[in-house]
Design an enzyme around this catalytic site. Structure first.
Site, PDB file in Angstrom:
ATOM      1  N   LYS A 154       0.196   7.270   2.642  1.00 19.52           N
ATOM      2  CA  LYS A 154       1.288   6.302   2.781  1.00 19.52           C
ATOM      3  C   LYS A 154       2.628   6.977   2.479  1.00 19.52           C
ATOM      4  O   LYS A 154       3.597   6.842   3.243  1.00 19.52           O
ATOM      5  CB  LYS A 154       1.075   5.123   1.825  1.00 19.52           C
ATOM      6  CG  LYS A 154       2.259   4.164   1.737  1.00 19.52           C
ATOM      7  CD  LYS A 154       2.013   3.097   0.677  1.00 19.52           C
ATOM      8  CE  LYS A 154       3.248   2.231   0.456  1.00 19.52           C
ATOM      9  NZ  LYS A 154       3.595   1.427   1.648  1.00 19.52           N
ATOM     10  N   CYS A 179      -0.484  -1.056   3.061  1.00 18.35           N
ATOM     11  CA  CYS A 179      -1.731  -1.306   2.361  1.00 18.35           C
ATOM     12  C   CYS A 179      -1.620  -2.632   1.604  1.00 18.35           C
ATOM     13  O   CYS A 179      -0.541  -3.008   1.157  1.00 18.35           O
ATOM     14  CB  CYS A 179      -2.045  -0.194   1.364  1.00 18.35           C
ATOM     15  SG  CYS A 179      -2.193   1.440   2.099  1.00 18.35           S
ATOM     16  N   HIS A 218       8.014  -4.817  14.009  1.00 20.88           N
ATOM     17  CA  HIS A 218       7.495  -3.494  13.653  1.00 20.88           C
ATOM     18  C   HIS A 218       8.207  -2.368  14.400  1.00 20.88           C
ATOM     19  O   HIS A 218       7.937  -1.198  14.137  1.00 20.88           O
ATOM     20  CB  HIS A 218       5.992  -3.417  13.925  1.00 20.88           C
ATOM     21  CG  HIS A 218       5.179  -4.272  13.004  1.00 20.88           C
ATOM     22  ND1 HIS A 218       5.255  -4.169  11.642  1.00 20.88           N
ATOM     23  CD2 HIS A 218       4.282  -5.255  13.261  1.00 20.88           C
ATOM     24  CE1 HIS A 218       4.436  -5.047  11.082  1.00 20.88           C
ATOM     25  NE2 HIS A 218       3.843  -5.726  12.038  1.00 20.88           N
TER      26      HIS A 218
END
Length: 766
Positions: free
Chosen positions: A24, A518, A700
């Site tokens: 990440k 996450c 997004h």
């Protein structure tokens, strides 16, 4: 009599974000321009090697490698095949092109995204054929599989070549997951990419791997039986390579495909999910082919419950059906990537709950223990198991407490809608819910959780940020309906779980949803009720006070989404848990309304993803999901506007459309732009009769929409016959993960376009 020979073990996937979410951090560093591409791929290789090493240390015989990904299996396979959409292929090759397909780039909109079967993991939907899709056959200069071979060799050096098994997304499942047009079919696409898969097997065979895993969950869907000719043709071609194939299926049973799927050419092992569906009965009915290893998925890869006793008993049943002449391999029911990484990282879980759990790392040990127990080895201690099947009596007790008079609103939509908030001239604007969680907000939360910031100071700081967010929406952006921004929430499920009885939340139980995002799914372990009364009213009141007369939506998560984005109990039915959650949400709706909220949003983005993979099994689950939403919302007075939100779902499906309508919400907001307008077209064709809010920009994407683009989309809604007074203008989804500047610029373009269309007609494209 000698004990049976030890069962072998294998993995079919593992979490790849890293113990400290290293991937990440690396992804976000690359996107900011702070990390080189080589460093990002090195991080991916490091976390993959760490996972493989953990499996080897646990004693797993065959370790699946290759499922670790920067975005997802469809993104990786598309790149290897060279089947990028022309707008992406026009960009420079490499990671920028790869991520443009996922996140968009100037002049190159992102691909649509969808949920992976019935999970919360998002995958891309490659576009093949037609005007905007990739052309067939794949180009001769496609990158191919060199990256996978290199990663396999890296892990071979760490744990030994004989243990490393490459994982590939199967060709038929890949084709079935694409958006096909221009006459391209699943069969024609598979035929076109068959040489590429043959080349992959040859390259991997040259790397001396013992076998290759082809993941083909399309076999367990309703479409599986009709795909038989496609499967037989491509597997016959791959069989000629001579590399043993482990065909892996999961999330359901093979159904009518069982007799032929387990006998496909070149297949030396078949992995079946024995935790969902009824593969055991199919095995009993049809038998098992000689010379094919049975991969017994008896360790549940989607559940955090250990269930060692249940897994062992299930494996005993499998072995009893196949007899002594069949090699049985113990494996998870699916990839362990759907679980948190390591239970040892949790120090605050209730002991009575923690002792019954197993995360991905612990499931590795469980695999080996179950195999040892089958072999007569009782030296390893057992783990307390959660019951493997719902208790019918316990579920019935919960259901009997539901008042059947509580599922209808007091008035019909036609009567209640004129009493609710509306914008003169229509085309009211609002965000979906969340606003960006800035580094400053995250630091505040981290300091508070670490005990370095007193509760009153933390609350005051969050309140100040909420007031600033509200004033920004009202004064700078000019939105008609406001939200409080959800700045106090870690996510839309964990926030509520932390305020409820019967649920445990984790500290490091991260599971990947998409990209770098996450989540920490809560763990439902008991009867559900509110522990904090109320859960959201105080923050809403702070926002409404700052908003003056402009309405602020109350923001809640719906019961089915709360359930599907948690790890549920196994000792009562999912329906019973959904009804308990509905009662929790219902009480919160009543409290918000009593505090003065005129608009209350109850999000249900996960209603679709929890459904079974076979269509005949949908009806019952859809029915209780709709009932749960109605139980949660019918307490609202006719003057209270109930909003709901759906995203990244199969909107064109008639059963999904019927469920959306049956919810009886006053306003339906749906992700629309990312999916190319699919939601709007489907709802318009179905004659959806209540207020509708199709998203007008992709949240997004890193590209700010122009005013003209948004205006064109709004005008298209109107041209299709939607009344402006029943049409709301919104983004595709919440904007928690966007940057503040991107969020503000996109919303400003949206409001400007809506006002222009409302007052003066369509804004001309430049």
């Amino acid at each position: 009599m000698a004990p049976p020979s030890a069962a072998m073990t294998t993995t079919v996937g593992y979490p790849c974000m890293g113990g400290r979410r290293e991937l990440k951090t690396a992804l976000e560093g690359y996107w900011r321009g702070d990390l080189a591409a080589a460093d990002l791929t090195a991080t991916l290789e490091e976390v993959e090697a760490a996972g493989a090493t953990a499996a080897a240390v646990a004693g797993v015989n065959l370790v699946g490698v290759g499922d670790a990904t920067l975005w997802g299996p469809f993104a990786d396979t598309t790149t290897r095949l060279g089947l990028e959409a022309p707008r992406h292929r026009a960009l420079s090759a490499g990671l920028d092109r790869y991520f443009a397909a996922a996140r968009g780039a100037p002049g190159a909109a992102a691909l649509d995204a969808s949920k992976w079967l019935n999970t919360n993991f998002h995958v891309l939907v490659p576009e093949i054929g037609g005007e905007g899709g990739a052309t067939l056959p794949p180009p001769a200069d496609a990158p191919g599989w060199d990256d996978l071979v290199a990663r396999v060799r890296t892990v071979q050096a760490a744990i030994g070549a004989s243990r490393v098994v490459p994982i590939l997304l199967g060709p038929v499942t890949y084709a079935a997951g694409c958006a096909l047009s221009g006459g391209v079919t699943v069969a024609s696409l598979v035929e076109a990419i068959t040489p590429n898969y043959v080349a992959a097997l040859r390259a991997l065979g040259a790397a001396q791997v013992p076998e290759v895993q082809l993941h083909e969950p399309a076999l367990v869907t309703s479409d599986g039986p009709a795909l038989r000719p496609v499967y037989e043709a491509v597997f016959a071609a791959m069989a000629e390579v001579g590399l043993p194939i482990h065909l892996v299926t999961f999330f359901d049973d093979l159904g009518d495909s069982f007799p032929w799927a387990v006998r496909l050419p070149g297949v030396k092992a078949v992995g079946l999910d024995f935790t969902r569906g009824d593969n055991l009965d199919l095995l009993r009915t049809h038998g098992w082919p000689v010379g094919v290893r049975l991969g017994a998925g008896v360790v549940d890869g989607r559940s955090v419950w250990a269930e060692e006793t249940a897994s062992t008993a299930l494996l005993d049943s499998v072995r009893a059906e196949v007899g002594a002449g069949v090699t049985v391999c113990v494996q998870p029911s699916c990839s362990l990537a759907h679980l948190p990484l390591d239970l040892d990282s949790e120090t605050a879980l209730p002991p009575a709950v923690k002792v019954r759990l197993a995360f991905a790392k612990q499931k590795l040990d469980l695999l080996v223990r179950v195999a040892g127990e089958v072999a007569g080895d009782t030296s390893s201690p057992g783990t307390s198991a959660a019951p493997g099947a719902a208790d019918v009596d316990a579920s019935a007790t919960i259901m009997s407490a539901i008042d059947e008079t509580l599922f209808e609103r007091a008035e019909s939509f036609e009567k209640r809608r004129p009493k609710q908030f509306s914008v003169s001239g229509g085309l009211g604007t609002m965000s979906i819910g969340s606003f960006p969680q800035t580094p400053a907000i995250r630091r505040l939360r981290a300091q508070f959780k670490a005990g370095k910031l007193p509760a009153d100071e933390y609350t005051a700081a969050i309140d100040a940020a909420t007031v600033e967010c509200v004033r920004h929406q009202k004064d700078t952006l000019g939105l008609d309906v406001l939200v409080h921004g959800e700045l106090e929430r870690t996510d839309m499920v964990e926030f509520f779980a932390d305020k409820m009885n019967g649920v445990a939340v984790t500290k490091a139980g991260w599971v990947r949803s998409f990209g770098s995002l996450c989540v920490r799914p809560p763990i439902i372990h008991g009867d559900l009720s509110r522990r904090q009364l109320p859960m959201t009213v105080r923050e809403w009141a702070v926002a409404q006070a700052a908003a003056g007369d402009t309405p602020v939506k109350g923001m809640l998560t719906g019961p089915t989404t709360l359930l599907n984005w948690s790890f549920p109990r196994k000792d009562v039915s999912r329906e019973a848990q959904a009804m308990q959650l509905a009662k929790v949400v219902r009480a919160e709706v009543a409290d918000l309304e009593a505090a003065g909220a005129r608009i209350i949003q109850v999000d249900e983005p996960a209603l679709r993803e929890g459904l079974p993979l076979k269509r005949p099994a949908w009806a019952a689950d859809v029915a209780w999901a709709v009932r749960a939403f109605r139980l949660a919302t019918t307490v609202a007075a006719p003057t209270t506007q109930v909003v709901t939100h759906f995203c990244y779902s199969d909107f064109a499906d008639p059963d999904v459309l019927a469920a959306m309508d049956a919810l009886n919400a006053d306003v339906l907001t749906v992700e629309n732009t990312r999916s190319g307008g699919e939601a709007f077209r489907a709802l318009a064709a179905a004659g959806y009769a209540r207020d509708l809010a199709p998203g007008v920009f992709d949240i997004h994407s890193e590209v700010v929409p122009t005013v003209a683009e948004v205006a064109d989309r709004i005008q298209a809604f109107l041209d299709a016959g939607l009344e402006p007074t029943r049409l709301w203008v919104v983004p595709d989804c919440g904007q928690k993960t966007a940057s503040p500047d991107l969020c503000a610029s996109s919303l400003k373009a949206m409001v400007t376009a809506a006002v222009a269309v409302r007052s003066a007609g369509k804004v001309k494209s430049s």
